[in-house]
Design an enzyme around this catalytic site. Structure first.
Site, PDB file in Angstrom:
ATOM      1  N   GLU A 294       0.823  -1.217   0.000  1.00 52.41           N
ATOM      2  CA  GLU A 294       0.000   0.000   0.000  1.00 52.41           C
ATOM      3  C   GLU A 294       0.854   1.263   0.000  1.00 52.41           C
ATOM      4  O   GLU A 294       0.405   2.314  -0.457  1.00 52.41           O
ATOM      5  CB  GLU A 294      -0.945   0.010   1.212  1.00 52.41           C
ATOM      6  CG  GLU A 294      -2.086  -0.994   1.136  1.00 52.41           C
ATOM      7  CD  GLU A 294      -1.707  -2.385   1.632  1.00 52.41           C
ATOM      8  OE1 GLU A 294      -0.502  -2.637   1.842  1.00 52.41           O
ATOM      9  OE2 GLU A 294      -2.617  -3.218   1.805  1.00 52.41           O
TER      10      GLU A 294
ATOM     11  N   HIS B  67       2.561  -8.608   1.753  1.00 51.29           N
ATOM     12  CA  HIS B  67       1.248  -8.049   1.359  1.00 51.29           C
ATOM     13  C   HIS B  67       0.305  -9.128   0.821  1.00 51.29           C
ATOM     14  O   HIS B  67       0.739  -9.994   0.042  1.00 51.29           O
ATOM     15  CB  HIS B  67       1.452  -6.979   0.295  1.00 51.29           C
ATOM     16  CG  HIS B  67       0.171  -6.487  -0.306  1.00 51.29           C
ATOM     17  ND1 HIS B  67      -0.673  -5.622   0.365  1.00 51.29           N
ATOM     18  CD2 HIS B  67      -0.437  -6.757  -1.491  1.00 51.29           C
ATOM     19  CE1 HIS B  67      -1.729  -5.373  -0.408  1.00 51.29           C
ATOM     20  NE2 HIS B  67      -1.621  -6.060  -1.524  1.00 51.29           N
TER      21      HIS B  67
ATOM     22  N   HIS C 138      -4.853   1.096   7.153  1.00 45.87           N
ATOM     23  CA  HIS C 138      -5.572  -0.008   7.808  1.00 45.87           C
ATOM     24  C   HIS C 138      -4.606  -0.679   8.762  1.00 45.87           C
ATOM     25  O   HIS C 138      -3.398  -0.403   8.739  1.00 45.87           O
ATOM     26  CB  HIS C 138      -6.113  -1.011   6.779  1.00 45.87           C
ATOM     27  CG  HIS C 138      -5.047  -1.745   6.047  1.00 45.87           C
ATOM     28  ND1 HIS C 138      -4.386  -1.215   4.960  1.00 45.87           N
ATOM     29  CD2 HIS C 138      -4.482  -2.963   6.253  1.00 45.87           C
ATOM     30  CE1 HIS C 138      -3.493  -2.077   4.523  1.00 45.87           C
ATOM     31  NE2 HIS C 138      -3.517  -3.149   5.297  1.00 45.87           N
TER      32      HIS C 138
HETATM   33 ZN   LIG Z   1      -0.533  -4.688   2.483  1.00 43.54          ZN
END
Ligand SMILES: [Zn+2]
Length: 291
Positions: free
Chosen positions: A35, A85, A142
């Site tokens: 991200e 990820h 997040h």
């Molecule tokens: Zn991630």
């Protein structure tokens, strides 16, 4: 002539991105999330089903390479790259610098994004990381899988970089360099104190204002080299025992399931609490309770 040499020396001193000692034989752990990679701004960009995923996984791999090149320039001889990820199968093995070894997929263990870390490493680097859930002007902020809205350890609200650093700290290994968006960089500086950071983009609300990927790579390469040449500046991230983990969740099924973990207690409408004397016990509990 002497003056010319003097001027040349001054120019070289300031042109050099890293001034500390080269340390031969460094062993470096690099955890790479997606991200916080240059240009990534939407879940589509970082999901297998997204149209631009193929492009962004190449950018992610090149950004990991920039960190590897910085580590090699500082004297690293052993580099482990942990794909951290989604499926943990994003980095393109063929495109990754050949001097690193790549750890892909999840093992099911509690180390998760830190799988592979142990006391034999000299330093930890995070690339492509993002801010914790609920951060203002952060890109794809997040914490963990999305079931959790806040992870607090000993009263400190943690981004993934925070509790991952605690696991490195358990093995006395410092996090020396972090790359991601500006909001994440601010969060790690606030928690770790001394840590080299490169913000490859900043959030304008949920939109992204970013560096060109090539510029981002240059900064990461230089920042990693500088950090590793000045290892004495950085301390392993530790908190004092006992450790209290407080999770805020957003689904009844997840909080009910989490409360079944031995020792976990529901302490609020959406809150679970777990206490232990060993930080790794906290992380083991977390892996179960967040699911
Ligand atoms: Zn991630």
């Amino acid at each position: 002539m002497r003056r010319a040499i003097g001027i040349l020396a001054v120019i070289l001193l300031f042109a050099s991105p890293a001034r500390g000692q080269q340390q031969d034989g460094l062993k470096v752990f690099i955890s790479v999330d997606m991200e916080g990679i240059s240009g990534v701004v939407n879940t589509d960009d970082a999901s297998r089903s997204g149209q631009d995923y193929g492009y962004f996984r190449a950018v992610m791999t090149r950004e990991a390479n920039a960190a590897i090149e910085g580590a090699l320039a500082a004297g690293a001889t052993e580099i482990l790259v942990r794909d951290s990820h989604g499926s943990a199968r994003n980095l393109l093995p063929e495109l990754l610098n050949r001097n690193a070894r790549l750890l892909r997929d999840w093992s099911g263990g509690h180390l998760s994004m830190m799988e592979g870390i142990d006391e034999s490493f000299d330093a930890v680097i995070f690339v492509g990381y993002h801010a914790k859930a609920g951060t203002d002007n952060a890109i794809l902020d997040h914490t963990s899988s999305g079931n959790v809205t806040n992870v607090e350890i000993n009263g400190i609200s943690m981004p993934e970089a925070g509790y991952n650093a605690l696991m490195a700290g358990y093995y006395d290994v410092p996090v020396v360099f972090v790359a991601g968006d500006q909001a994440l960089c601010d969060q790690v500086v606030e928690r770790f104190g001394e840590v080299e950071t490169v913000a490859v983009k900043e959030g304008i609300g949920a939109a992204s204002l970013g560096l060109h990927p090539e510029v981002a790579r240059e900064k990461i390469r230089a920042g990693v080299e500088h950090a590793l040449r000045n290892l004495d500046n950085y301390q392993p991230y530790k908190l004092s025992a006992p450790y209290t983990l407080v999770l805020t969740m957003k689904s009844e099924s997840v909080i009910h399931n989490g409360a079944l973990y031995p020792g976990a207690k529901r302490t609020g409408d959406w809150e679970l609490t777990f206490t232990a004397d060993d930080v790794m016990e906290i992380m083991r509990a977390y892996q179960w309770m967040r699911k």
